[in-house]
Design a protein around this motif. Structure first.
Motif, PDB file in Angstrom:
ATOM      1  N   GLY A 110       0.810  -1.212   0.000  1.00 43.81           N
ATOM      2  CA  GLY A 110       0.000   0.000   0.000  1.00 43.81           C
ATOM      3  C   GLY A 110       0.842   1.260   0.000  1.00 43.81           C
ATOM      4  N   ALA A 111       1.953   1.237   0.752  1.00 46.74           N
ATOM      5  CA  ALA A 111       2.842   2.410   0.778  1.00 46.74           C
ATOM      6  C   ALA A 111       3.464   2.643  -0.587  1.00 46.74           C
ATOM      7  CB  ALA A 111       3.923   2.214   1.841  1.00 46.74           C
ATOM      8  N   LEU A 112       3.872   1.550  -1.260  1.00 46.87           N
ATOM      9  CA  LEU A 112       4.439   1.698  -2.606  1.00 46.87           C
ATOM     10  C   LEU A 112       3.410   2.241  -3.585  1.00 46.87           C
ATOM     11  CD1 LEU A 112       6.568  -1.571  -3.021  1.00 46.87           C
ATOM     12  CD2 LEU A 112       7.418   0.765  -2.751  1.00 46.87           C
ATOM     13  N   LEU A 113       2.184   1.692  -3.525  1.00 48.45           N
ATOM     14  CA  LEU A 113       1.137   2.159  -4.433  1.00 48.45           C
ATOM     15  C   LEU A 113       0.789   3.623  -4.156  1.00 48.45           C
ATOM     16  CD1 LEU A 113      -1.259  -0.929  -4.551  1.00 48.45           C
ATOM     17  CD2 LEU A 113       0.115  -0.021  -6.432  1.00 48.45           C
ATOM     18  N   ALA A 114       0.810   4.015  -2.882  1.00 53.95           N
ATOM     19  CA  ALA A 114       0.523   5.416  -2.550  1.00 53.95           C
ATOM     20  C   ALA A 114       1.603   6.330  -3.109  1.00 53.95           C
ATOM     21  CB  ALA A 114       0.412   5.577  -1.032  1.00 53.95           C
ATOM     22  N   ASP A 115       2.867   5.906  -2.999  1.00 53.13           N
ATOM     23  CA  ASP A 115       3.956   6.709  -3.565  1.00 53.13           C
ATOM     24  C   ASP A 115       3.816   6.823  -5.077  1.00 53.13           C
ATOM     25  OD1 ASP A 115       5.067   7.106  -1.094  1.00 53.13           O
ATOM     26  OD2 ASP A 115       6.556   5.503  -1.270  1.00 53.13           O
TER      27      ASP A 115
ATOM     28  N   ALA B  77       1.025   6.521  -6.776  1.00 51.85           N
ATOM     29  CA  ALA B  77      -0.141   7.358  -7.063  1.00 51.85           C
ATOM     30  C   ALA B  77       0.206   8.834  -6.908  1.00 51.85           C
ATOM     31  CB  ALA B  77      -1.299   6.982  -6.138  1.00 51.85           C
ATOM     32  N   ARG B  78       1.019   9.137  -5.889  1.00 54.94           N
ATOM     33  CA  ARG B  78       1.412  10.529  -5.663  1.00 54.94           C
ATOM     34  C   ARG B  78       2.254  11.042  -6.830  1.00 54.94           C
ATOM     35  NH1 ARG B  78       3.882   9.618  -1.399  1.00 54.94           N
ATOM     36  NH2 ARG B  78       2.016   9.566  -0.106  1.00 54.94           N
ATOM     37  N   ALA B  79       3.212  10.208  -7.248  1.00 56.86           N
ATOM     38  CA  ALA B  79       4.045  10.599  -8.396  1.00 56.86           C
ATOM     39  C   ALA B  79       3.192  10.730  -9.655  1.00 56.86           C
ATOM     40  CB  ALA B  79       5.158   9.576  -8.608  1.00 56.86           C
ATOM     41  N   GLY B  80       2.259   9.785  -9.831  1.00 59.37           N
ATOM     42  CA  GLY B  80       1.375   9.853 -11.000  1.00 59.37           C
ATOM     43  C   GLY B  80       0.491  11.083 -10.974  1.00 59.37           C
ATOM     44  N   SER B  81       0.053  11.471  -9.759  1.00 59.68           N
ATOM     45  CA  SER B  81      -0.778  12.660  -9.643  1.00 59.68           C
ATOM     46  C   SER B  81       0.012  13.913 -10.005  1.00 59.68           C
ATOM     47  CB  SER B  81      -1.320  12.771  -8.215  1.00 59.68           C
ATOM     48  OG  SER B  81      -2.078  13.945  -8.047  1.00 59.68           O
ATOM     49  N   GLU B  82       1.273  13.978  -9.575  1.00 58.56           N
ATOM     50  CA  GLU B  82       2.105  15.135  -9.906  1.00 58.56           C
ATOM     51  C   GLU B  82       2.361  15.218 -11.408  1.00 58.56           C
ATOM     52  OE1 GLU B  82       5.522  14.540  -7.508  1.00 58.56           O
ATOM     53  OE2 GLU B  82       4.542  15.086  -5.620  1.00 58.56           O
ATOM     54  N   LEU B  83       2.647  14.067 -12.025  1.00 63.71           N
ATOM     55  CA  LEU B  83       2.841  14.065 -13.478  1.00 63.71           C
ATOM     56  C   LEU B  83       1.555  14.455 -14.189  1.00 63.71           C
ATOM     57  CD1 LEU B  83       5.001  10.832 -13.925  1.00 63.71           C
ATOM     58  CD2 LEU B  83       5.748  13.193 -14.233  1.00 63.71           C
ATOM     59  N   GLY B  84       0.417  13.956 -13.671  1.00 61.06           N
ATOM     60  CA  GLY B  84      -0.862  14.311 -14.268  1.00 61.06           C
ATOM     61  C   GLY B  84      -1.148  15.793 -14.182  1.00 61.06           C
ATOM     62  N   ASP B  85      -0.785  16.410 -13.046  1.00 62.20           N
ATOM     63  CA  ASP B  85      -0.985  17.851 -12.900  1.00 62.20           C
ATOM     64  C   ASP B  85      -0.145  18.624 -13.922  1.00 62.20           C
ATOM     65  OD1 ASP B  85      -2.733  17.441 -10.823  1.00 62.20           O
ATOM     66  OD2 ASP B  85      -1.254  17.797  -9.249  1.00 62.20           O
ATOM     67  N   LEU B  86       1.092  18.171 -14.134  1.00 63.51           N
ATOM     68  CA  LEU B  86       1.953  18.848 -15.106  1.00 63.51           C
ATOM     69  C   LEU B  86       1.444  18.638 -16.530  1.00 63.51           C
ATOM     70  CD1 LEU B  86       5.440  18.000 -13.570  1.00 63.51           C
ATOM     71  CD2 LEU B  86       4.342  20.250 -13.656  1.00 63.51           C
ATOM     72  N   LEU B  87       0.933  17.441 -16.812  1.00 60.19           N
ATOM     73  CA  LEU B  87       0.354  17.188 -18.137  1.00 60.19           C
ATOM     74  C   LEU B  87      -0.861  18.078 -18.354  1.00 60.19           C
ATOM     75  CD1 LEU B  87       0.166  15.579 -20.784  1.00 60.19           C
ATOM     76  CD2 LEU B  87      -1.152  13.849 -19.529  1.00 60.19           C
ATOM     77  N   ARG B  88      -1.716  18.184 -17.351  1.00 64.28           N
ATOM     78  CA  ARG B  88      -2.904  19.041 -17.468  1.00 64.28           C
ATOM     79  C   ARG B  88      -2.498  20.493 -17.702  1.00 64.28           C
ATOM     80  NH1 ARG B  88      -4.635  18.237 -12.902  1.00 64.28           N
ATOM     81  NH2 ARG B  88      -6.067  16.508 -13.326  1.00 64.28           N
TER      82      ARG B  88
END
Length: 461
Positions: free
Chosen positions: A140-145, A147-158
């Protein structure tokens, strides 16, 4: 990081002596343990499909969620249901981090785990279950990390996709640096954008399927002008004539005949790494997996616990690919090596997705360079239907509108049209006469045909 998941899943399998499978919260496959032995019933159809297709169906998800797995904080047992293809029971280990569920570990029970104490209600769990839950927490900790990285990349893509031209170089540079630092992305590598329309954004904690091979970043964006903007014409006012004698337009009475606009549907933008700019197979693969997500195209009919997740039962409610317009569709833009080109590529991908939803023969996945005349129609600004066509778009005249469109698709050939519609030619002529009377258009006039054809196509966008 994928290797870390596999190692942790193997630890759980070894600790409990049972085949284990790790899926994310959307039931996308991340890792699975080895299946040993000759008993085919242990490898039941639900697990087999999950591994072969890298995802469980929406009906399978609904069936398992009916047991409360999304709310569970401790291990829980799922009984077998041979009639539904679940030959063996399962133990589900919820994968959580800081109270948020990020996925599930599934353990197939061939009988030796039946008496294993799972804990709960003051009773301690078996030490092996406690050890497995500790490992699930590490997952779960790995998936959360991730997800956090994916969210940051998604924000930059947006930020890049919605940026004004003057701001695109800076936004592209920020995304390039983040991709390089997070995913070891090589600048200049070929890329494509996939648009999935519509995309459910109500689950704000969910990361957009970071486990898909080739998927670098994803974000949700308004689809402005997309299929959800399709509107139904308002009733014709009493002082507005049904036809215009010159066939060029109609009288207006206020907003009569005008559509009532709906809110734009969200769409998912997915950035995919390619082998070369012209080889879009990885983008198609990502699009296929995204369309199977329960967040694509709205919520399918859920299968209850009594119905079970058997494919014959699940497929009717959950099938999405190849479905009619109104369900999810995906579009793919032209490949590029320049991140600054992504806003234009996004428009291509979104237009292709809109065309795929409007025209089932193009979908469920369409490339922008293969949508023909829709390349022009989707580029037009959203507007109310032409006044001459508005009466034809009323629900009561749906059959006439379809007849006219098929007639024009068949280049005005009556025999082909009648055959395509499965009607007699005299019925066709009668319907076309009604179309002319309703719209005031002359179907022997090339300009009138063009207006009608394009207006009918555009109305479904």
């Amino acid at each position: 990081m994928r290797g870390d998941y596999q190692q942790l899943v193997d630890e759980i399998s070894a600790a409990l002596g049972a085949p284990a499978t790790l899926e994310d919260r959307d039931f996308g496959l991340i890792a699975f343990g080895a299946h040993e032995g000759d008993d085919d019933e242990v490898m039941d159809p639900v697990r087999t499909r999950s591994i072969l297709q890298r995802r469980s169906s929406a009906a399978v998800r609904a069936w398992f969620e009916a047991f409360g797995i999304a709310r569970a904080k401790t291990a829980l047992r799922i009984p077998p249901d041979p009639a539904a293809g679940v030959f063996r029971g399962r133990i589900c280990l919820p994968v959580r981090h800081r109270g948020i569920v990020h996925g599930y570990v599934w353990l197939l029970d061939d009988g030796h785990l039946t008496d294993l104490a799972l804990g709960g209600r003051g009773a301690p769990p078996d030490p092996r279950i406690a050890q497995a839950m500790e490992t699930a927490a590490r997952i779960g900790a790995l998936l959360a990390d991730e997800a956090r990285a994916g969210s940051e990349l998604g924000d930059l893509l947006r930020e890049l996709l919605i940026s004004e031209p003057a701001g695109r170089p800076g936004a592209a540079a920020a995304l390039r640096e983040a991709l390089r630092d997070t995913l070891r992305f090589t600048p200049g590598a070929p890329l494509a954008l996939v648009a999935v329309l519509p995309w459910d954004t109500t689950d704000t904690d969910a990361a957009p399927l970071p486990s898909l091979p080739g998927l670098l970043a994803a974000c949700a964006l308004p689809a402005g002008g997309g299929p959800a903007d399709a509107t139904e014409p308002a009733p014709v006012g009493p002082d507005e004539p049904d036809t215009a004698p010159n066939g060029k337009g109609r009288g207006r009475s206020g907003d009569a005949g005008r559509p009532r606009p709906a809110a734009p549907a969200p769409a998912l933008a997915a950035l995919v790494r390619l082998r070369s700019t012209g080889a879009l197979a990885p983008a198609h693969t990502v699009a296929e997996h995204l369309l199977r997500s329960p967040r694509a195209g709205g919520t399918p009919a859920a299968a209850g616990r009594s119905g079970g997740p058997a494919e014959g039962q699940a497929g009717r409610g959950a099938a999405r690919a190849g479905g009619p317009a109104g369900q999810g569709a995906a579009g793919i833009g032209i490949g590029t090596r320049d991140l600054a080109d992504l806003p234009a590529t996004w428009r291509e991908a979104l237009d292709a997705a809109r065309a795929a939803r409007a025209e089932p023969r193009l979908g469920p996945i369409a490339q922008w360079d293969a949508i023909g005349g829709y390349r022009m129609l989707t580029a037009l600004p959203a507007a109310a239907p032409d006044p001459a066509i508005s009466p034809l778009l009323a629900p009561a005249h749906a059959e006439l509108a379809r007849t006219a469109e098929v007639f024009l698709d068949c280049a005005g050939q009556a025999s082909r049209t009648a055959q395509a519609l499965g009607i007699h030619r005299q019925t066709l002529y009668y319907r076309l006469g009604r179309v002319e009377k309703l719209t005031g258009l002359d179907l022997d006039d090339g300009e009138h045909r063009l207006l009608l054809h394009m207006a009918l196509k555009a109305a479904r966008l």
